[in-house]
Design an enzyme around this catalytic site. Structure first.
Site, PDB file in Angstrom:
ATOM      1  N   THR A  58     -41.896 -58.098  56.119  1.00 33.20           N
ATOM      2  CA  THR A  58     -42.592 -57.206  55.198  1.00 33.20           C
ATOM      3  C   THR A  58     -42.513 -55.788  55.740  1.00 33.20           C
ATOM      4  O   THR A  58     -42.421 -55.591  56.949  1.00 33.20           O
ATOM      5  CB  THR A  58     -44.092 -57.570  55.066  1.00 33.20           C
ATOM      6  OG1 THR A  58     -44.675 -57.557  56.372  1.00 33.20           O
ATOM      7  CG2 THR A  58     -44.296 -58.927  54.435  1.00 33.20           C
ATOM      8  N   SER A  60     -44.835 -52.937  56.511  1.00 33.81           N
ATOM      9  CA  SER A  60     -46.285 -52.911  56.741  1.00 33.81           C
ATOM     10  C   SER A  60     -46.958 -51.966  55.751  1.00 33.81           C
ATOM     11  O   SER A  60     -46.303 -51.123  55.130  1.00 33.81           O
ATOM     12  CB  SER A  60     -46.590 -52.444  58.170  1.00 33.81           C
ATOM     13  OG  SER A  60     -45.991 -53.305  59.102  1.00 33.81           O
ATOM     14  N   SER A  91     -37.743 -52.522  57.583  1.00 31.53           N
ATOM     15  CA  SER A  91     -37.242 -51.610  56.544  1.00 31.53           C
ATOM     16  C   SER A  91     -36.706 -50.303  57.117  1.00 31.53           C
ATOM     17  O   SER A  91     -35.944 -49.604  56.446  1.00 31.53           O
ATOM     18  CB  SER A  91     -38.378 -51.273  55.581  1.00 31.53           C
ATOM     19  OG  SER A  91     -39.368 -50.493  56.250  1.00 31.53           O
ATOM     20  N   HIS A 129     -34.249 -58.117  65.183  1.00 31.95           N
ATOM     21  CA  HIS A 129     -33.373 -59.218  65.598  1.00 31.95           C
ATOM     22  C   HIS A 129     -32.615 -59.840  64.431  1.00 31.95           C
ATOM     23  O   HIS A 129     -31.892 -60.812  64.624  1.00 31.95           O
ATOM     24  CB  HIS A 129     -34.146 -60.264  66.416  1.00 31.95           C
ATOM     25  CG  HIS A 129     -35.188 -60.999  65.643  1.00 31.95           C
ATOM     26  ND1 HIS A 129     -35.792 -62.145  66.113  1.00 31.95           N
ATOM     27  CD2 HIS A 129     -35.735 -60.758  64.434  1.00 31.95           C
ATOM     28  CE1 HIS A 129     -36.664 -62.569  65.230  1.00 31.95           C
ATOM     29  NE2 HIS A 129     -36.656 -61.748  64.208  1.00 31.95           N
ATOM     30  N   ASP A 162     -33.485 -58.644  70.767  1.00 24.44           N
ATOM     31  CA  ASP A 162     -34.811 -59.261  70.892  1.00 24.44           C
ATOM     32  C   ASP A 162     -35.784 -58.201  71.422  1.00 24.44           C
ATOM     33  O   ASP A 162     -35.745 -57.852  72.607  1.00 24.44           O
ATOM     34  CB  ASP A 162     -34.753 -60.461  71.841  1.00 24.44           C
ATOM     35  CG  ASP A 162     -36.092 -61.193  71.912  1.00 24.44           C
ATOM     36  OD1 ASP A 162     -37.108 -60.661  71.393  1.00 24.44           O
ATOM     37  OD2 ASP A 162     -36.123 -62.297  72.483  1.00 24.44           O
ATOM     38  N   GLY A 163     -36.612 -57.712  70.516  1.00 22.90           N
ATOM     39  CA  GLY A 163     -37.535 -56.628  70.863  1.00 22.90           C
ATOM     40  C   GLY A 163     -38.566 -57.004  71.916  1.00 22.90           C
ATOM     41  O   GLY A 163     -39.212 -56.133  72.490  1.00 22.90           O
ATOM     42  N   THR A 236     -40.892 -63.201  66.939  1.00 23.08           N
ATOM     43  CA  THR A 236     -40.429 -64.583  67.139  1.00 23.08           C
ATOM     44  C   THR A 236     -39.050 -64.638  67.782  1.00 23.08           C
ATOM     45  O   THR A 236     -38.410 -63.618  68.001  1.00 23.08           O
ATOM     46  CB  THR A 236     -40.297 -65.295  65.775  1.00 23.08           C
ATOM     47  OG1 THR A 236     -39.329 -64.570  65.010  1.00 23.08           O
ATOM     48  CG2 THR A 236     -41.607 -65.364  65.035  1.00 23.08           C
TER      49      THR A 236
END
Ligand code: SAH
Length: 243
Positions: A58, A60, A91, A129, A162-163, A236
């Site tokens: 989404t 935010s 986005s 990711h 991968d943040g 995740t």
């Protein structure tokens, strides 16, 4: 209360956020005026609520983007040395807003530094990711002329990764924003902050999420401030087909 800030246009939304006390500074306000949410949010761009952007992600809600920007603002100097990381960039909207905040051309009462290759502005890296969202963020930003300019000059970059590990290549950062809820405190993110530097991160503990504002001080000491309850999508592992 926050959903009352929606409006018929980007300008109306930003004015309502300011009127309702969710935007307090001209620098955040000018940056949010400079970035049209309709370029980033296909459905109801000017509603003050999260909206789907596909891939279970989404964009935010505007009041969360305002809150994150206001919280990080003391570390978002309009200087060529400023480095910002936006984790879970989705986005690309907040990445673009952060880039405008540190852009002397958007910031009020700041002079451009003509000796800097980026004309005085620092850099913002957005990391996600999901490759499609990395591409979407670039496409969204390229819908405006100043967005295209920021991408072409390298002031804004979108990368895949991968943040939870941050993005070491661009470190250290003055400010790190995390746009998805972490299952624990990721020390690598604090490691990648400058001293001083600030991390804005939703963390889930006992099925409840809270924003933590984590400051690394000039002497290297770290303080954690738990500021408000929130609801974010989780940070995740990448989806199976992405591996
Ligand atoms: N700030 C974005 C929020 C997007 S939703 C916006 O307002 O548009 C959260 C994003 O985090 C999603 O795009 C999702 O793909 C991303 N994400 C989730 N886990 C991640 C991880 N481990 N590393 C990088 N990005 C992640």
């Amino acid at each position: 209360m926050a959903w009352f800030s929606g409006g018929p246009s980007n300008e109306a939304l930003v004015e309502n956020l300011a009127h309702n006390g969710l935007i307090n500074s001209d620098r955040v306000k000018n940056a949010m005026l400079a970035v049209d949410r309709a370029h980033y949010s296909p459905y109801h761009p000017y509603a003050d609520s999260p909206q789907s952007i596909g891939h279970s992600a989404t964009i935010s809600a505007p009041h969360m983007h305002a809150s994150a920007s206001e919280t990080l603002l003391p570390f978002l100097k309009p200087s060529s040395s400023t480095r910002v990381l936006d984790i879970g960039s989705g986005s690309g909207y907040l990445t673009a807003v952060l880039a405008h905040i540190i852009d002397p051309a958007t910031a009020t009462q700041q002079q451009q530094d003509p000796t800097s290759p980026t004309g005085g502005a620092g850099t913002v890296i957005g990391i996600d990711h999901i490759q499609e969202l990395v591409d979407l963020a670039r496409t969204n930003m390229a819908k405006s002329e100043d967005g295209r300019g920021m991408l072409e000059s390298g002031r804004v970059r979108f990368v895949k990764g991968d943040g939870r590990k941050g993005w070491r290549e661009g470190a250290p950062y003055d400010a790190i924003h995390v746009g998805a809820a972490a299952a624990k405190h990721h020390e690598e993110l604090v490691d990648q902050l400058k001293a001083p530097g600030r991390l804005f991160v939703p963390v889930e503990e006992n099925y409840q999420q809270h924003i933590y504002v984590i400051d690394k001080h000039e002497d290297g000491s770290v303080t954690r401030d738990k500021v408000m309850a929130v609801r974010y999508v989780p940070l995740t592992d990448p989806p199976a087909e992405e591996e």
